[in-house]
Design a protein around this motif. Structure first.
Motif, mmCIF file in Angstrom:
data_model
loop_
_atom_site.group_PDB
_atom_site.id
_atom_site.type_symbol
_atom_site.label_atom_id
_atom_site.label_comp_id
_atom_site.label_asym_id
_atom_site.label_seq_id
_atom_site.Cartn_x
_atom_site.Cartn_y
_atom_site.Cartn_z
ATOM 1 N N ARG A 1 0.993 8.343 -6.291
ATOM 2 C CA ARG A 1 0.461 9.107 -5.164
ATOM 3 C C ARG A 1 -0.116 8.165 -4.107
ATOM 4 O O ARG A 1 -1.218 7.653 -4.240
ATOM 5 C CB ARG A 1 -0.597 10.089 -5.658
ATOM 6 N N MET A 2 0.666 7.969 -3.046
ATOM 7 C CA MET A 2 0.242 7.144 -1.924
ATOM 8 C C MET A 2 0.666 7.817 -0.628
ATOM 9 O O MET A 2 1.705 8.485 -0.594
ATOM 10 C CB MET A 2 0.884 5.748 -2.003
ATOM 11 N N PRO A 3 -0.109 7.667 0.453
ATOM 12 C CA PRO A 3 0.299 8.258 1.733
ATOM 13 C C PRO A 3 1.546 7.558 2.265
ATOM 14 O O PRO A 3 1.833 6.408 1.917
ATOM 15 C CB PRO A 3 -0.912 7.991 2.641
ATOM 16 N N GLY A 4 2.294 8.268 3.100
ATOM 17 C CA GLY A 4 3.526 7.684 3.619
ATOM 18 C C GLY A 4 4.621 7.790 2.575
ATOM 19 O O GLY A 4 4.861 8.850 1.999
ATOM 20 N N VAL A 5 5.285 6.684 2.297
ATOM 21 C CA VAL A 5 6.330 6.649 1.272
ATOM 22 C C VAL A 5 5.664 6.473 -0.085
ATOM 23 O O VAL A 5 5.046 5.442 -0.353
ATOM 24 C CB VAL A 5 7.328 5.502 1.532
ATOM 25 N N ASP A 6 5.771 7.474 -0.952
ATOM 26 C CA ASP A 6 5.064 7.425 -2.230
ATOM 27 C C ASP A 6 5.795 6.554 -3.247
ATOM 28 O O ASP A 6 6.862 6.000 -2.981
ATOM 29 C CB ASP A 6 4.820 8.832 -2.781
ATOM 30 N N GLY A 7 5.199 6.453 -4.436
ATOM 31 C CA GLY A 7 5.768 5.598 -5.463
ATOM 32 C C GLY A 7 7.090 6.088 -6.002
ATOM 33 O O GLY A 7 7.924 5.292 -6.436
ATOM 34 N N LEU A 8 7.302 7.393 -5.970
ATOM 35 C CA LEU A 8 8.562 7.954 -6.439
ATOM 36 C C LEU A 8 9.715 7.474 -5.555
ATOM 37 O O LEU A 8 10.740 6.992 -6.046
ATOM 38 C CB LEU A 8 8.489 9.483 -6.430
ATOM 39 N N ALA A 9 9.519 7.579 -4.244
ATOM 40 C CA ALA A 9 10.549 7.124 -3.308
ATOM 41 C C ALA A 9 10.697 5.605 -3.358
ATOM 42 O O ALA A 9 11.804 5.077 -3.278
ATOM 43 C CB ALA A 9 10.206 7.575 -1.890
ATOM 44 N N GLY A 10 9.567 4.905 -3.503
ATOM 45 C CA GLY A 10 9.626 3.453 -3.584
ATOM 46 C C GLY A 10 10.396 2.979 -4.799
ATOM 47 O O GLY A 10 11.181 2.025 -4.728
ATOM 48 N N THR A 11 10.184 3.654 -5.917
ATOM 49 C CA THR A 11 10.921 3.316 -7.141
ATOM 50 C C THR A 11 12.410 3.543 -6.953
ATOM 51 O O THR A 11 13.239 2.735 -7.379
ATOM 52 C CB THR A 11 10.409 4.170 -8.316
ATOM 53 N N SER B 1 0.808 -1.216 0.000
ATOM 54 C CA SER B 1 0.000 0.000 0.000
ATOM 55 C C SER B 1 0.844 1.270 0.000
ATOM 56 O O SER B 1 0.308 2.371 -0.040
ATOM 57 C CB SER B 1 -0.932 0.014 1.220
ATOM 58 N N ASP B 2 2.177 1.136 0.082
ATOM 59 C CA ASP B 2 3.038 2.301 -0.048
ATOM 60 C C ASP B 2 4.419 1.869 -0.529
ATOM 61 O O ASP B 2 4.705 0.676 -0.659
ATOM 62 C CB ASP B 2 3.119 3.110 1.250
ATOM 63 N N GLY B 3 5.283 2.857 -0.780
ATOM 64 C CA GLY B 3 6.579 2.569 -1.352
ATOM 65 C C GLY B 3 7.508 1.790 -0.452
ATOM 66 O O GLY B 3 8.290 0.953 -0.917
ATOM 67 N N ALA B 4 7.445 2.036 0.846
ATOM 68 C CA ALA B 4 8.317 1.330 1.781
ATOM 69 C C ALA B 4 7.970 -0.150 1.823
ATOM 70 O O ALA B 4 8.850 -1.020 1.785
ATOM 71 C CB ALA B 4 8.210 1.947 3.173
ATOM 72 N N GLN B 5 6.683 -0.440 1.914
ATOM 73 C CA GLN B 5 6.237 -1.833 1.918
ATOM 74 C C GLN B 5 6.564 -2.498 0.583
ATOM 75 O O GLN B 5 6.936 -3.677 0.542
ATOM 76 C CB GLN B 5 4.733 -1.901 2.196
ATOM 77 N N ALA B 6 6.454 -1.740 -0.496
ATOM 78 C CA ALA B 6 6.783 -2.283 -1.816
ATOM 79 C C ALA B 6 8.241 -2.704 -1.869
ATOM 80 O O ALA B 6 8.575 -3.768 -2.415
ATOM 81 C CB ALA B 6 6.503 -1.232 -2.892
ATOM 82 N N TYR B 7 9.113 -1.878 -1.321
ATOM 83 C CA TYR B 7 10.545 -2.198 -1.323
ATOM 84 C C TYR B 7 10.820 -3.470 -0.521
ATOM 85 O O TYR B 7 11.554 -4.359 -0.978
ATOM 86 C CB TYR B 7 11.334 -1.031 -0.754
ATOM 87 N N GLU B 8 10.221 -3.571 0.668
ATOM 88 C CA GLU B 8 10.444 -4.755 1.507
ATOM 89 C C GLU B 8 9.917 -6.015 0.834
ATOM 90 O O GLU B 8 10.575 -7.068 0.853
ATOM 91 C CB GLU B 8 9.774 -4.563 2.871
#
Length: 228
Positions: free
Chosen positions: A57-67, A35-42
């Motif tokens: 556009r996601m709350p917390g860590v967005d997709g830009l940071a996750g990418t 549901s956010d970039g940090a979880q996506a990375y993990e």
């Protein structure tokens, strides 16, 4: 070979719809949802998907940071991130491409188009909808967008100096949205030769894939966007 897909969106209903679509294909399966970039990375580190469908556009860590987290991890170089967006021209999309995304896809895309995009990314082609990606970058740069290493005399120009004349020529055609077969025909060489030039250009410029080459070509000034 089954294509492993990770879905990243803060809307659970949308993720569920994407899961049904992807899992309905015999050559694909969803290996996780975030549901956010940090979880996506993990989850990317844990599941090693072939393709990550990433909302911006996601709350917390967005997709830009996750990418950025995924693309900068040396253990995840084979993972392809495809940005999902509701906007055709969006500076966040361009930043995502700069940060390592392999392309973008509109959330309003037809199901077959999305499935085809996943297959293209998984195959390493990376640049999804070449004309659309080129057009988005061109429009953004024409509106005044730029990067710190772009422009004459910048880091982008210095990196281009490492290319041979033929590699620069191929880079210009890649930035024009041409696939390898069309480039080969125009230059009167084999598609394999073109692929070799593309791979060498990516290695010299530090690009993950063709979409990164397009960004570099525009930001360095090697290719100029057309202002409509």
């Amino acid at each position: 070979m089954t294509i492993k897909v990770l879905l990243v969106d803060d809307q659970a209903l949308l993720r569920s719809a994407f899961r049904v679509l992807v899992d309905s294909e015999p050559d694909m399966r969803v290996v996780g949802e975030a549901s956010d970039g940090a979880q996506a990375y993990e989850l990317t580190r844990a599941e090693r998907p072939d393709v990550v469908l990433m909302d911006i556009r996601m709350p917390g860590v967005d997709g830009l940071a996750g990418t950025r987290l995924i693309s900068q991890d040396p253990e995840l170089t084979d993972v392809r991130v495809v940005i999902l967006t509701t906007f055709e021209v969006d500076d966040y999309v361009v930043q995502s491409l700069r940060n390592g995304a392999s392309g973008f896809l509109g959330k309003g895309a037809e199901p077959d188009e999305m499935l085809n995009a996943i297959r293209i990314a998984a195959a390493g082609e990376a640049l999804l909808s070449p004309a659309a990606t080129k057009g988005l970058i061109a429009k953004f740069l024409a509106q005044g967008g730029s990067s710190a290493d772009g422009g004459p005399g910048g880091l982008g120009s210095e990196r281009l100096a490492t290319l041979t004349g033929r590699e620069r020529e191929v880079l210009i055609l890649v930035a024009g949205g041409l696939p390898n077969d069309d480039i080969a025909e125009q230059l009167e060489v084999s598609p394999l030769t073109v692929k070799t030039h593309v791979n060498r250009a990516m290695a010299k410029l530090g690009a993950r894939d063709r979409s990164q080459l397009v960004v570099i070509a525009y930001e360095s000034g090697l290719v100029r966007p057309r202002v409509q």
